[in-house]
Write an enzyme that holds these catalytic residues in place. Structure first.
Site, PDB file in Angstrom:
ATOM      1  N   TYR A 144       0.862  -1.046  -0.339  1.00  0.00           N
ATOM      2  CA  TYR A 144       0.159  -0.456  -0.277  1.00  0.00           C
ATOM      3  C   TYR A 144       0.905   1.694  -0.122  1.00  0.00           C
ATOM      4  O   TYR A 144       1.261   1.769   0.953  1.00  0.00           O
ATOM      5  CB  TYR A 144      -0.928  -0.185   1.788  1.00  0.00           C
ATOM      6  N   ASP A 238       9.051   2.690  -0.433  1.00  0.00           N
ATOM      7  CA  ASP A 238       8.207   3.303   0.777  1.00  0.00           C
ATOM      8  C   ASP A 238       8.401   2.896   1.852  1.00  0.00           C
ATOM      9  O   ASP A 238       8.296   2.254   2.525  1.00  0.00           O
ATOM     10  CB  ASP A 238       6.983   2.589  -0.027  1.00  0.00           C
ATOM     11  N   LYS A 266       4.478   9.292   8.351  1.00  0.00           N
ATOM     12  CA  LYS A 266       4.281  10.393   9.571  1.00  0.00           C
ATOM     13  C   LYS A 266       5.127   9.711  10.499  1.00  0.00           C
ATOM     14  O   LYS A 266       5.150  10.747  11.349  1.00  0.00           O
ATOM     15  CB  LYS A 266       3.073   9.377  10.267  1.00  0.00           C
TER      16      LYS A 266
HETATM   17  N1  HOZ Z   1      -3.496   2.996   6.051  1.00  0.00           N
HETATM   18  C1  HOZ Z   1      -3.353   2.583   7.808  1.00  0.00           C
HETATM   19  C2  HOZ Z   1      -2.823   1.746   7.957  1.00  0.00           C
HETATM   20  N2  HOZ Z   1      -1.859   0.879   7.427  1.00  0.00           N
HETATM   21  C3  HOZ Z   1      -4.893   3.143   8.560  1.00  0.00           C
HETATM   22  C4  HOZ Z   1      -4.198   4.818   8.371  1.00  0.00           C
HETATM   23  C5  HOZ Z   1      -5.363   5.475   9.763  1.00  0.00           C
HETATM   24  O1  HOZ Z   1      -6.622   5.221   9.211  1.00  0.00           O
HETATM   25  O2  HOZ Z   1      -4.901   6.059  10.653  1.00  0.00           O
END
Ligand code: HOZ
Length: 428
Positions: A144, A238, A266
Site C-alpha cells: 500500500y 516506500d 508520519k
Molecule cells: N492505512 C493505515 C494503516 N496501514 C491506516 C491509517 C489510519 O487509519 O490512520
C-alpha cells in the site's frame, strides 16, 4: 468493558463523516465491532471517551516510537507555536530537517518535504517518470502506497480489508501504466521487464506492513536493485512505516541496499501530518523549481511538524539503544505468543521483524499477498474483540502490524501475553 460513549459518538459521526471516520480502517468494520474514540494518550497507553485504558499497539500506525506525549518530544513546542503556525515561506528548521534526513538515510542527497506518505509516493513516481522519460511503474500486490490514483491497484491495508482491489473513481487509463507483480517473486519482475522497455521504476515497501507484516527477502530486494540498474529504471523504497522506525536508516540500512529514492511519512514528524521523498542529487534536481517535475504545498515543511520531526530524529540518533530496546520487547511478545499458540492449538503464526509484528490466523509461510489472503479473518475479528475487552488495542484488521515502542513496559508485555492466551483459548 463499557464503550457506550464511543458508541454514541459513532452514531453521531456517521451522520456527518462517511463511515463515521476519516480513514476507513478506524471504523473497525473488519473486526465486526464499533470504533473506539480516543480521548488521550500517554506512554504506552491510550484512554477512550468512556475512560477505558488500553495498551496501544497501533501507536498512530508507527510513529509512537517513544510512546504517546513523550516529554522530550513535546518540550519547546509551545514556543514554536507562539512564533506562528504556518507562513508559506521557507524557514530555517526545514533546512535542519532536510540535513538530518540526508545525513541519516543511505544514498539520499536531497529531500523534499510534503504532508503525507500518499503525497510522497505520488511525487516520487512522478519524479521517476520525469527523470527516466518512461511511463510504467511496477508495484506489488498487497503493498500500500497511499491513495493516489495510479498506486491504488491491488493495494493492502484498508483496500485489502474491505476487498477493494482497485478503487472506484480511478480511471482505467490512469492505471494502465501500473504493472502489478507478486511480492518476493523476482521472476515475475523479470517477466515484466522482458515485456516492456517503458518501465520508469519499481516502488515497494521493502518490509511490507499493509498486508500484515511480510519482510522482503534479501535476495528479492537485491535482485530488484540489480534489475532496475540493468534496465535504467529507479528503485523506490516506500519507508513510510519503516523509515526511522525499524532502524535509523530504515530498511535501506538494515538490508544494506541503497534505493534511488525513498519515501517517508508520519514517523518523521513524530506523528504530525508529514511526508517526504528524497534520493540521489541528480534525480532530485529534476524537482521544480530546479527542474521540470512540479510538486508544491503550502503546509509542506510546516514549522510545527518540522520541530517535532527534528526533535524525534535527534532523540533516535543520540540513543541507538532505543532500537535494541524495542526489538527485545518485540521478541518477548513473539516468544510469548508462540508458546500460547502451541498451548491452545490455534492455527496461527506470529511474524516479527525487528520491532513490528503480525499475528496471522493461518499456517505455513507468509511471503506474499496470496499467502495472507488465506488467513481466517473471522478468527482475527474474534481475537481482536477478546483482546480489546482485556484492554489491549491491536490493529483493527488482520492485514496490519503491531508497532512496538520504548514506552511498552515489561508489565505491559506480561499483560499482553496473558491476554493473548485467554483470547486464543476463548476463540479456538
Ligand atoms: N492505512 C493505515 C494503516 N496501514 C491506516 C491509517 C489510519 O487509519 O490512520
Amino acid at each position: 468493558m463499557n464503550r457506550e460513549k464511543s458508541r454514541k459518538i459513532y452514531e453521531e459521526a456517521v451522520k456527518y463523516i462517511p463511515g463515521g471516520v476519516n480513514s476507513p480502517a478506524r471504523a473497525f468494520k473488519a473486526v465486526n465491532t464499533g470504533p473506539v474514540f480516543v480521548k488521550r494518550g500517554y506512554g504506552s497507553k491510550i484512554e477512550d471517551e468512556d475512560g477505558n485504558e488500553y495498551i496501544d499497539y497501533i501507536g498512530s500506525w508507527g510513529p509512537a516510537i517513544l510512546g504517546h506525549n513523550d516529554e522530550r518530544l513535546m518540550d519547546g513546542l509551545g514556543e514554536v507555536i507562539e512564533k506562528g503556525m504556518s507562513f508559506g515561506l521557507p524557514t530555517k528548521i526545514e533546512v535542519d530537517m532536510a540535513k538530518a534526513m540526508v545525513d541519516s538515510y543511505p544514498g539520499m542527497d536531497m529531500v523534499r518535504m510534503v504532508n503525507s506518505g500518499t503525497e510522497a509516493t505520488m511525487s516520487a513516481i512522478r519524479v521517476a517518470r520525469g527523470y527516466t522519460g518512461k511511463n510504467k511503474i511496477i508495484k506489488f500486490e498487497g503493498c500500500y502506497h497511499g491513495h493516489s490514483d495510479s498506486l491504488l491497484v491491488k493495494s493492502g491495508s484498508g483496500t485489502l480489508t474491505y476487498g477493494v482491489p482497485t478503487s472506484l473513481g480511478v480511471p482505467k487509463a490512469v492505471v494502465e501504466d501500473t504493472i502489478v507483480c507478486r511480492f518476493n517473486d523476482l521472476e515475475d519482475v523479470r517477466k515484466a521487464f522482458a515485456e516492456s522497455d517503458d518501465i520508469a521504476g519499481i516502488i515497494l515497501e521493502p518490509i511490507a506492513g499493509n498486508m500484515g507484516l511480510i519482510p522482503g527477502d534479501k535476495e528479492f530486494l537485491q535482485g530488484l536493485r540489480e534489475i532496475t540498474e540493468e534496465n535504467g529504471a529507479l528503485l523506490i523504497f516506500d519507508e513510510v512505516i519503516t523509515g526511522y522506525r525499524i532502524a535509523y536508516g530504515g530498511a535501506a540500512e538494515v538490508y544494506g541496499i541503497t534505493p534511488d529514492m525513498a519515501c517517508f511519512g508520519k514517523i518523521i514528524g513524530g506523528g504530525m501530518p508529514v511526508g517526504a521523498y528524497g534520493g540521489k542529487r541528480e534525480i532530485m534536481k529534476i524537482v521544480s523549481p530546479e527542474g521540470g517535475v512540479y510538486q508544491a504545498g503550502t503546509l509542506s515543511g510546516n514549522p510545527i511538524a518540522m520541530h517535532l520531526g527534528i526533535r524525534s530524529l535527534n532523540i533516535l540518533k543520540e540513543d541507538p539503544s532505543i532500537y535494541e530496546e524495542m526489538i527485545e520487547t518485540a521478541k518477548k511478545i513473539e516468544q510469548g505468543f508462540k508458546i500460547n499458540i502451541e498451548k491452545t492449538g490455534v492455527k496461527a503464526k506470529i511474524v516479527r521483524y525487528r520491532n513490528m509484528l503480525t499475528l496471522f490466523f493461518g499456517e505455513g509461510e507468509f511471503k506474499n499477498f496470496d499467502d495472507v489472503e488465506k488467513c481466517d479473518t473471522d478468527m482475527y475479528a474474534k481475537y481482536f474483540v477478546e483482546m480489546l475487552d482485556q484492554g489491549i488495542m491491536l490493529p483493527p484488521a488482520q492485514f496490519e502490524c503491531m508497532f512496538i515502542g520504548t514506552a511498552h513496559s515489561d508489565r505491559d508485555i506480561e499483560k499482553t501475553i496473558e491476554a493473548n492466551y485467554i483470547a486464543l483459548n476463548n476463540i479456538k
